[in-house]
Design a protein around this motif. Sequence first.
Motif, PDB file in Angstrom:
ATOM      1  N   LYS A 287       0.827  -1.166  -0.214  1.00  0.00           N
ATOM      2  CA  LYS A 287       0.086  -0.131  -0.076  1.00  0.00           C
ATOM      3  C   LYS A 287       1.005   1.159   0.011  1.00  0.00           C
ATOM      4  O   LYS A 287       0.622   2.127  -0.509  1.00  0.00           O
ATOM      5  N   ILE A 288       1.838   1.174   0.737  1.00  0.00           N
ATOM      6  CA  ILE A 288       2.921   2.238   0.668  1.00  0.00           C
ATOM      7  C   ILE A 288       3.644   2.325  -0.635  1.00  0.00           C
ATOM      8  O   ILE A 288       3.811   3.397  -1.149  1.00  0.00           O
ATOM      9  N   ALA A 289       3.954   1.251  -0.965  1.00  0.00           N
ATOM     10  CA  ALA A 289       4.556   1.464  -2.336  1.00  0.00           C
ATOM     11  C   ALA A 289       3.693   1.861  -3.623  1.00  0.00           C
ATOM     12  O   ALA A 289       4.252   2.773  -4.496  1.00  0.00           O
ATOM     13  N   SER A 290       2.492   1.763  -3.347  1.00  0.00           N
ATOM     14  CA  SER A 290       1.352   2.203  -4.615  1.00  0.00           C
ATOM     15  C   SER A 290       1.027   3.711  -4.310  1.00  0.00           C
ATOM     16  O   SER A 290       0.836   4.269  -5.196  1.00  0.00           O
ATOM     17  N   GLU A 291       1.038   4.038  -3.057  1.00  0.00           N
ATOM     18  CA  GLU A 291       0.766   5.588  -2.637  1.00  0.00           C
ATOM     19  C   GLU A 291       1.890   6.065  -1.895  1.00  0.00           C
ATOM     20  O   GLU A 291       1.384   6.683  -0.720  1.00  0.00           O
ATOM     21  N   PRO A 292       2.940   6.318  -2.113  1.00  0.00           N
ATOM     22  CA  PRO A 292       4.163   6.974  -1.311  1.00  0.00           C
ATOM     23  C   PRO A 292       3.667   8.319  -0.986  1.00  0.00           C
ATOM     24  O   PRO A 292       4.256   8.563   0.260  1.00  0.00           O
ATOM     25  N   ASP A 293       3.328   9.076  -1.747  1.00  0.00           N
ATOM     26  CA  ASP A 293       2.903  10.731  -1.544  1.00  0.00           C
ATOM     27  C   ASP A 293       2.043  10.639  -0.085  1.00  0.00           C
ATOM     28  O   ASP A 293       2.216  11.467   0.812  1.00  0.00           O
ATOM     29  N   LYS A 294       1.007   9.620  -0.292  1.00  0.00           N
ATOM     30  CA  LYS A 294       0.148   9.467   1.066  1.00  0.00           C
ATOM     31  C   LYS A 294       0.637   9.167   2.734  1.00  0.00           C
ATOM     32  O   LYS A 294       0.253   9.808   3.373  1.00  0.00           O
ATOM     33  N   TYR A 295       1.709   8.182   2.273  1.00  0.00           N
ATOM     34  CA  TYR A 295       2.285   7.851   3.595  1.00  0.00           C
ATOM     35  C   TYR A 295       3.674   8.803   3.860  1.00  0.00           C
ATOM     36  O   TYR A 295       3.952   8.570   4.947  1.00  0.00           O
ATOM     37  N   ARG A 296       4.307   9.705   3.095  1.00  0.00           N
ATOM     38  CA  ARG A 296       5.344  10.190   3.633  1.00  0.00           C
ATOM     39  C   ARG A 296       5.068  11.258   4.679  1.00  0.00           C
ATOM     40  O   ARG A 296       4.292  12.111   4.289  1.00  0.00           O
ATOM     41  N   GLY A 297       5.817  11.117   5.661  1.00  0.00           N
ATOM     42  CA  GLY A 297       6.040  11.939   6.913  1.00  0.00           C
ATOM     43  C   GLY A 297       4.679  11.547   7.681  1.00  0.00           C
ATOM     44  O   GLY A 297       4.220  12.341   8.791  1.00  0.00           O
ATOM     45  N   ALA A 298       3.893  10.381   7.519  1.00  0.00           N
ATOM     46  CA  ALA A 298       2.662  10.014   8.067  1.00  0.00           C
ATOM     47  C   ALA A 298       2.873   9.383   9.557  1.00  0.00           C
ATOM     48  O   ALA A 298       4.241   8.869   9.897  1.00  0.00           O
ATOM     49  N   TYR A 299       2.099   9.470  10.309  1.00  0.00           N
ATOM     50  CA  TYR A 299       2.002   8.715  11.778  1.00  0.00           C
ATOM     51  C   TYR A 299       1.020   7.641  11.595  1.00  0.00           C
ATOM     52  O   TYR A 299       0.022   8.033  11.278  1.00  0.00           O
ATOM     53  N   LEU A 300       1.453   6.503  11.989  1.00  0.00           N
ATOM     54  CA  LEU A 300       0.458   5.166  11.850  1.00  0.00           C
ATOM     55  C   LEU A 300       0.161   4.602  13.068  1.00  0.00           C
ATOM     56  O   LEU A 300       0.906   4.337  14.037  1.00  0.00           O
ATOM     57  N   LEU A 301      -1.131   4.337  13.369  1.00  0.00           N
ATOM     58  CA  LEU A 301      -1.533   3.503  14.669  1.00  0.00           C
ATOM     59  C   LEU A 301      -1.741   2.077  13.913  1.00  0.00           C
ATOM     60  O   LEU A 301      -1.780   1.932  12.553  1.00  0.00           O
ATOM     61  N   PRO A 302      -1.808   1.190  14.598  1.00  0.00           N
ATOM     62  CA  PRO A 302      -2.000  -0.268  14.080  1.00  0.00           C
ATOM     63  C   PRO A 302      -3.321  -0.671  13.440  1.00  0.00           C
ATOM     64  O   PRO A 302      -4.221  -0.013  14.090  1.00  0.00           O
ATOM     65  N   VAL A 303      -3.115  -1.114  12.342  1.00  0.00           N
ATOM     66  CA  VAL A 303      -2.192  -1.370  11.595  1.00  0.00           C
ATOM     67  C   VAL A 303      -2.586  -0.525  10.228  1.00  0.00           C
ATOM     68  O   VAL A 303      -3.274  -0.758   9.472  1.00  0.00           O
ATOM     69  N   GLY A 304      -1.331   0.117   9.915  1.00  0.00           N
ATOM     70  CA  GLY A 304      -1.183   0.926   8.707  1.00  0.00           C
ATOM     71  C   GLY A 304      -2.376   2.190   8.678  1.00  0.00           C
ATOM     72  O   GLY A 304      -2.577   2.687   7.627  1.00  0.00           O
ATOM     73  N   LYS A 305      -2.979   2.587   9.891  1.00  0.00           N
ATOM     74  CA  LYS A 305      -3.828   3.560   9.912  1.00  0.00           C
ATOM     75  C   LYS A 305      -3.202   5.152  10.074  1.00  0.00           C
ATOM     76  O   LYS A 305      -2.758   5.099  11.223  1.00  0.00           O
ATOM     77  N   ILE A 306      -3.491   5.779   9.210  1.00  0.00           N
ATOM     78  CA  ILE A 306      -2.898   7.148   9.069  1.00  0.00           C
ATOM     79  C   ILE A 306      -3.589   8.071  10.147  1.00  0.00           C
ATOM     80  O   ILE A 306      -5.061   8.052  10.049  1.00  0.00           O
ATOM     81  N   VAL A 307      -3.102   8.611  11.466  1.00  0.00           N
ATOM     82  CA  VAL A 307      -3.845   9.447  12.133  1.00  0.00           C
ATOM     83  C   VAL A 307      -2.851  10.831  12.456  1.00  0.00           C
ATOM     84  O   VAL A 307      -1.983  10.610  12.187  1.00  0.00           O
ATOM     85  N   ALA A 308      -3.527  11.688  12.766  1.00  0.00           N
ATOM     86  CA  ALA A 308      -2.808  13.073  13.264  1.00  0.00           C
ATOM     87  C   ALA A 308      -2.308  12.756  14.357  1.00  0.00           C
ATOM     88  O   ALA A 308      -2.726  12.211  15.698  1.00  0.00           O
TER      89      ALA A 308
END
Length: 335
Positions: A287-308
């Motif tokens: 998922k990160i490989a397919s959407e790297p811009d979405k995940y760059r600098g992101a903070y993740l809760l388990p598992v792989g959930k982007i949150v502020a």
Amino acid sequence: MFWSPTFNPTTDLLDLTGKVILVTGGKDSKGVGLSTCKHLARKGAKVYLGARSEERAKAAIARLQEEGISPGTVEWLPCDLSTPQTAKEAAEEMLKREQRLDVLVNNAAILADTMIGVNADGITDSLLVNHISHYILTLTLLPLLISTSRLPKSDVRIVIVSSDGHRRSHAADTDISFKTIADFGKTYKEERMGPFARYTVSKLANILFASALQRRLSSPSSFPVSPSFPALDEPVDITVVSLHPGLVNTFADRLPFPAISGVLLGLVAKSPDGGAWNSCFAAASPKIASEPDKYRGAYLLPVGKIVAPSKNAQSEELSEELWATTETYVGGLKL
């Protein structure tokens, strides 16, 4: 942990054949770092387990082999993060061993320093090990990470294991500052939970470091060239992610009445194996490989959930303070 999306490290990670990965803090046979090594090695990566103790590291690797990991797939890298000097030596040893580095997982941490410890420069043990030593390790390895990112079909990632504890204690104070070296030495010894306060501040530093590093890699022209960071002519295709592994039962044996504590923690906490899942997602999810811009600098809760993350963790001003003061301190060491 109950609302986490279904995740299986056996089926939900990329094929890592030919990739090289370094995971710090993997010596403990019951720890998240070792489980992270196991899952990534099972996908074909050559994994370095970064640990201080050769005896404990090799015992941990032997346990992995008992679980089916092929000999030579996971190797020990001497990695002592207790001082800036030894952190630098660990990175230099890695540079001698490999011509590529696809993923760096900064997992090692002091959960609670039992003594109010500061080094000779007045910096707390928690901030030294959890932030500064990983800063040195990461930036020393950065040229290798960058060169790997320029190889065909590369997918280079830097994973920084933080904690949702950064929302608690003094890390959440509105007046927290990283402007001076003195700010790195606040022990909070007047607090009943001084060690926890120091830990939460170091976990805040992890997220701030991740965001500052991602900005420099993604927009290098926006920042002046500095001694610690290489001059870059164009953005670098590296994804930096920070994360919370979840509440993980790795410390019941250090609590009063460990047998009872273990049972109680088992009701609410993940096993170390489950605690490694978010790190594995960050290191190798397609998922990160397919959407790297979405995940760059992101903070993740388990598992792989982007949150502020917390308000402080989102502060660019605070992250630049932290970067500048860390850079000044490390530069003065002349490593």
